[in-house]
Design an enzyme around this catalytic site. Sequence first.
Site, short mmCIF file in Angstrom:
data_model
loop_
_atom_site.label_atom_id
_atom_site.label_comp_id
_atom_site.label_asym_id
_atom_site.label_seq_id
_atom_site.Cartn_x
_atom_site.Cartn_y
_atom_site.Cartn_z
N ARG A 100 0.82 -1.20 0.00
CA ARG A 100 0.00 0.00 0.00
C ARG A 100 0.86 1.27 0.00
O ARG A 100 0.55 2.26 -0.66
CB ARG A 100 -0.90 -0.04 1.23
CG ARG A 100 -2.08 0.88 1.15
CD ARG A 100 -2.97 0.79 2.38
NE ARG A 100 -3.72 2.04 2.52
CZ ARG A 100 -4.79 2.34 1.81
NH1 ARG A 100 -5.26 1.49 0.93
NH2 ARG A 100 -5.41 3.49 1.97
N VAL A 131 -10.26 11.53 -8.97
CA VAL A 131 -10.92 10.22 -8.97
C VAL A 131 -9.90 9.11 -8.68
O VAL A 131 -10.18 8.15 -7.96
CB VAL A 131 -11.60 9.96 -10.32
CG1 VAL A 131 -12.25 8.58 -10.37
CG2 VAL A 131 -12.64 11.05 -10.61
N ASP A 161 -19.93 6.08 -4.03
CA ASP A 161 -20.34 5.46 -2.76
C ASP A 161 -21.72 5.98 -2.34
O ASP A 161 -22.57 5.24 -1.87
CB ASP A 161 -19.29 5.76 -1.68
CG ASP A 161 -17.89 5.46 -2.17
OD1 ASP A 161 -17.61 4.31 -2.49
OD2 ASP A 161 -17.08 6.41 -2.28
N HIS A 189 -12.56 7.54 0.71
CA HIS A 189 -13.06 6.62 -0.30
C HIS A 189 -12.23 5.34 -0.20
O HIS A 189 -11.32 5.09 -0.99
CB HIS A 189 -12.94 7.22 -1.70
CG HIS A 189 -13.21 6.21 -2.78
ND1 HIS A 189 -14.45 5.70 -3.01
CD2 HIS A 189 -12.38 5.59 -3.64
CE1 HIS A 189 -14.37 4.80 -3.99
NE2 HIS A 189 -13.13 4.71 -4.39
P1 NAX Z 1 -7.47 2.15 -16.00
O1 NAX Z 1 -6.22 1.47 -15.56
O2 NAX Z 1 -8.35 1.52 -17.00
O3 NAX Z 1 -7.08 3.60 -16.58
C1 NAX Z 1 -6.18 4.45 -15.96
C2 NAX Z 1 -5.45 5.23 -17.04
O4 NAX Z 1 -4.63 6.20 -16.38
C3 NAX Z 1 -4.53 4.39 -17.92
O5 NAX Z 1 -4.82 4.63 -19.28
C4 NAX Z 1 -3.15 4.88 -17.51
O6 NAX Z 1 -2.23 4.83 -18.58
C5 NAX Z 1 -3.43 6.31 -17.11
N1 NAX Z 1 -2.40 6.94 -16.32
C6 NAX Z 1 -1.55 6.38 -15.43
N2 NAX Z 1 -0.72 7.30 -14.95
C7 NAX Z 1 -1.03 8.46 -15.53
C8 NAX Z 1 -0.50 9.78 -15.44
N3 NAX Z 1 0.54 10.06 -14.65
N4 NAX Z 1 -1.08 10.74 -16.17
C9 NAX Z 1 -2.10 10.46 -16.99
N5 NAX Z 1 -2.64 9.25 -17.12
C10 NAX Z 1 -2.10 8.26 -16.40
O7 NAX Z 1 -8.23 2.51 -14.64
P2 NAX Z 1 -9.75 2.99 -14.45
O8 NAX Z 1 -10.61 1.81 -14.24
O9 NAX Z 1 -10.11 3.94 -15.50
O10 NAX Z 1 -9.62 3.70 -13.01
C11 NAX Z 1 -8.90 4.88 -12.86
C12 NAX Z 1 -8.75 5.23 -11.39
O11 NAX Z 1 -10.00 5.49 -10.77
C13 NAX Z 1 -8.09 4.14 -10.53
O12 NAX Z 1 -7.13 4.76 -9.68
C14 NAX Z 1 -9.24 3.63 -9.69
O13 NAX Z 1 -8.80 3.10 -8.46
C15 NAX Z 1 -10.03 4.90 -9.49
N6 NAX Z 1 -11.43 4.76 -9.07
C16 NAX Z 1 -11.91 5.65 -8.15
C17 NAX Z 1 -13.23 5.68 -7.75
C18 NAX Z 1 -13.73 6.68 -6.77
O14 NAX Z 1 -14.89 6.56 -6.39
N7 NAX Z 1 -12.95 7.65 -6.31
C19 NAX Z 1 -14.19 4.68 -8.28
C20 NAX Z 1 -13.75 4.06 -9.54
C21 NAX Z 1 -12.29 3.73 -9.65
O15 NAX Z 1 -12.04 2.53 -8.98
#
Ligand code: NAX
Length: 335
Positions: A100, A131, A161, A189
């Site tokens: 973590r 997000v 949530d 979250h």
């Molecule tokens: P994905 O892995 O499908 O997409 C993430 C994208 O971010 C990838 O295309 C990656 O290349 C890009 N990325 C990585 N580092 C980057 C940077 N420095 N600058 C720009 N882009 C970058 O993940 P996805 O399912 O779309 O989820 C995205 C994030 O949302 C995750 O961290 C996930 O944990 C988080 N979430 C948060 C939620 C909330 O309620 N706050 C709920 C939904 C989701 O789980």
Amino acid sequence: VLMSEPIRVLVTGAAGQIAYSLLFSIAKGDVFGKDQPIILLLLDITPMLPVLDGVVMELQDCALPLLREIVPTDKEEVAFKDLDAAILVGSMPRKEGMERKDLLKANVAIFKSQGAALEKYAKKTVKVLVVGNPANTNCLIAAKSAPSIPKENFSCLTRLDHNRARSQVAMRCGVPATHVRNVIIWGNHSSTQYPDVHHCLVQMSGSELACFDAVKDDAWLKGDFIATVQQRGAAVIKARKLSSAMSAAKAICDHMRDIWSGTPEGEFTSMGVYSTGNSYGVPDDLIYSFPVQIKDKSWKIVEGLAINDFSRSKMDATAAELLEERDTAVAFLGV
Ligand code: NAX
């Protein structure tokens, strides 16, 4: 009709799952209004640029009237330029065997850099929604790295949530989700979040009842209901083998639309916002999810709600987790 000037909206992680569900709704006017033209800035990392090109092609093929320009990029100085709104979805995902702490470290670096880019390139009025997880702490780091942008302009997503809690109560009572108002998500979250229904109201058989009177099952509301909301993300991953993207995208739209246009009279929503230490005994200098109402693009914490001992201990536990995350994050970077 005279159309307004286009606004500049950034989505990061634009080649990812959530963005794929999100971009169409933003581009067709669900978030910023049906008469608000948009320039979409799409940031992802260099290896994802070919994928991002595919997303751009699809957006072009939607032939949307409000979408004036699409700018895919891997450069922060391009992506953050003159922004009106920033939706920071991209982050470092947790990999097999990753601690973590290491995850936190990787993300703190990303959000420090993006905070600095907001400071340098965005409008001072920019509204920033974080997000990418750990969302609260990432949001805090971004806000600290952009000292000339008001802390009130930063928020993190707990609307998913909130929507989950609302829907669980609605299904239990056999009413549409719109008949349930004022659930609250307190805190982080994460699985320590506290979904609270003590101030929630349910429209049922012609009147509006307190949630406990509508549900008539205190054991469920204090037990499985809370656990279901806390564990919902994991349940979706287990079933779908992929994380929640459709519902996350919908929650992002709800959150940003409410910032832009306000919350309905008499209703509050939940979002992670900067704690000044003056509300509900939550320590200052945290991004903590509170019940808020929004008007004229600014949020206010709903004050004066009664908090019983059951709620108090859960609100404190999630605050303790956030303090620990913050201190670990700050130690990495000295921000
Ligand atoms: P994905 O892995 O499908 O997409 C993430 C994208 O971010 C990838 O295309 C990656 O290349 C890009 N990325 C990585 N580092 C980057 C940077 N420095 N600058 C720009 N882009 C970058 O993940 P996805 O399912 O779309 O989820 C995205 C994030 O949302 C995750 O961290 C996930 O944990 C988080 N979430 C948060 C939620 C909330 O309620 N706050 C709920 C939904 C989701 O789980």
